[in-house]
Design an enzyme around this catalytic site. Structure first.
Site, short mmCIF file in Angstrom:
data_model
loop_
_atom_site.label_atom_id
_atom_site.label_comp_id
_atom_site.label_asym_id
_atom_site.label_seq_id
_atom_site.Cartn_x
_atom_site.Cartn_y
_atom_site.Cartn_z
N THR A 125 0.85 -1.19 0.00
CA THR A 125 0.00 0.00 0.00
C THR A 125 0.89 1.24 0.00
OG1 THR A 125 -0.20 0.19 2.43
CG2 THR A 125 -1.76 -1.25 1.29
N GLY A 126 0.44 2.27 -0.69
CA GLY A 126 1.25 3.48 -0.81
C GLY A 126 2.56 3.19 -1.52
N GLY A 127 2.49 2.36 -2.56
CA GLY A 127 3.71 1.91 -3.23
C GLY A 127 4.14 2.77 -4.41
N SER A 129 5.50 5.80 -4.25
CA SER A 129 6.60 6.73 -3.96
C SER A 129 7.34 6.27 -2.71
CB SER A 129 6.06 8.15 -3.76
OG SER A 129 5.23 8.21 -2.62
N GLY A 130 8.49 6.90 -2.47
CA GLY A 130 9.24 6.72 -1.23
C GLY A 130 9.60 5.30 -0.90
N ILE A 131 9.39 4.91 0.34
CA ILE A 131 9.77 3.58 0.83
C ILE A 131 8.96 2.51 0.11
CG2 ILE A 131 9.63 2.05 2.84
CD1 ILE A 131 10.44 4.54 4.54
N GLY A 132 7.67 2.75 -0.12
CA GLY A 132 6.85 1.77 -0.82
C GLY A 132 7.36 1.50 -2.23
N TYR A 161 0.90 12.10 15.16
CA TYR A 161 1.61 11.19 14.27
C TYR A 161 2.23 10.03 15.06
CZ TYR A 161 5.19 9.39 11.12
OH TYR A 161 5.99 8.55 10.36
#
Length: 247
Positions: free
Chosen positions: A12-14, A16-19, A148
């Protein structure tokens, strides 16, 4: 043959960034990768660059999660690795945190993570691996991070309970807790460039290794935890990858 070859991996959230880095790592190891995100253009662009499947889904929307599970089941079958990575952050004092910021972080980070796991349970293979992305903030009391940090700490506790409940199916559940990492998200904190630069310098000064991490560092750890050949006896564990910041 790599132990992850032909494994079905959902991130999930793949987009950008770490994903994104994790998707690239799993793809390089022969897995069948699905990345999700809530912006169609970003998902399509990432999927095309990586050569993986991209599906639109907002982790905080249960109806979209239901559709995501149905689509993956019909196209790829059951899932071997679920990396619940999507998240959002606002850094603001308790005094100035708005209800909208509070609701967004709780809905995406905690509620979204909880129901992503719940919705995927029927299509997770026995022996699957679930990895939650939390945060090094779960071990810190950093000012301006109350909601957060609390939302990510809730996910950490969720993961431990899930590890116990799912052990009877030999499903392993672990968390990866990154410290300061150079990602796209840092540009979404609502800060101007000088303020963001000052924040980065302040954070790095608290990291014993004296630098920020990169998404690829985290991606390799996630892949390690997904690989039953090397991590089959690891569940309910938290892995801090933060340059020693939580010490």
């Amino acid at each position: 043959m790599d132990n992850l070859t032909n494994k079905v991996v959902v991130i999930t959230g793949g987009n950008s960034g770490i994903g994104y880095a994790a998707a690239r790592e799993f793809k390089s190891r022969g897995a069948k990768v699905v990345v999700t995100g809530k912006r169609q253009h970003a998902v399509d662009e990432a999927a095309n660059k990586l050569g993986v499947t991209g599906l639109l889904a907002d982790q905080a929307d249960l109806n979209q999660l239901d559709k995501l599970v149905t689509d993956i089941k019909s196209s790829l079958g059951n899932v071997d690795v679920l990396f619940i990575n999507a998240g959002v952050a606002f850094f603001e004092s308790i005094v100035h945190t708005s209800e909208a910021q509070f609701d967004t972080m709780v809905n995406v980070n905690f509620k979204g993570s909880f129901f992503t796991l719940q919705k995927f349970l029927p299509i997770l293979n026995d022996g699957a691996s679930v990895i939650f992305l939390t945060s090094g903030n779960t071990a810190l009391t950093m000012e301006n991070s109350s909601v957060y940090s609390a939302s990510k700490s809730a996910v950490s506790h969720l993961a431990k309970i899930a590890a116990k409940e799912l052990a009877r199916r030999n499903i392993r559940v672990n968390t990866v807790n990154p410290g300061p990492t150079e990602t796209e998200m840092q540009g979404k904190f609502g800060m101007d460039e000088p303020t963001l630069k000052g924040m980065k310098e302040m954070v790095i000064s608290q990291v014993p290794l004296g630098k920020m991490g990169v998404p690829e560092d985290v991606a390799k750890l996630v892949a390690y935890l997904a690989d039953n050949a090397v991590s089959s006896f690891i569940t309910g564990a938290e892995f801090f990858i933060d340059g020693g910041m939580a010490l």
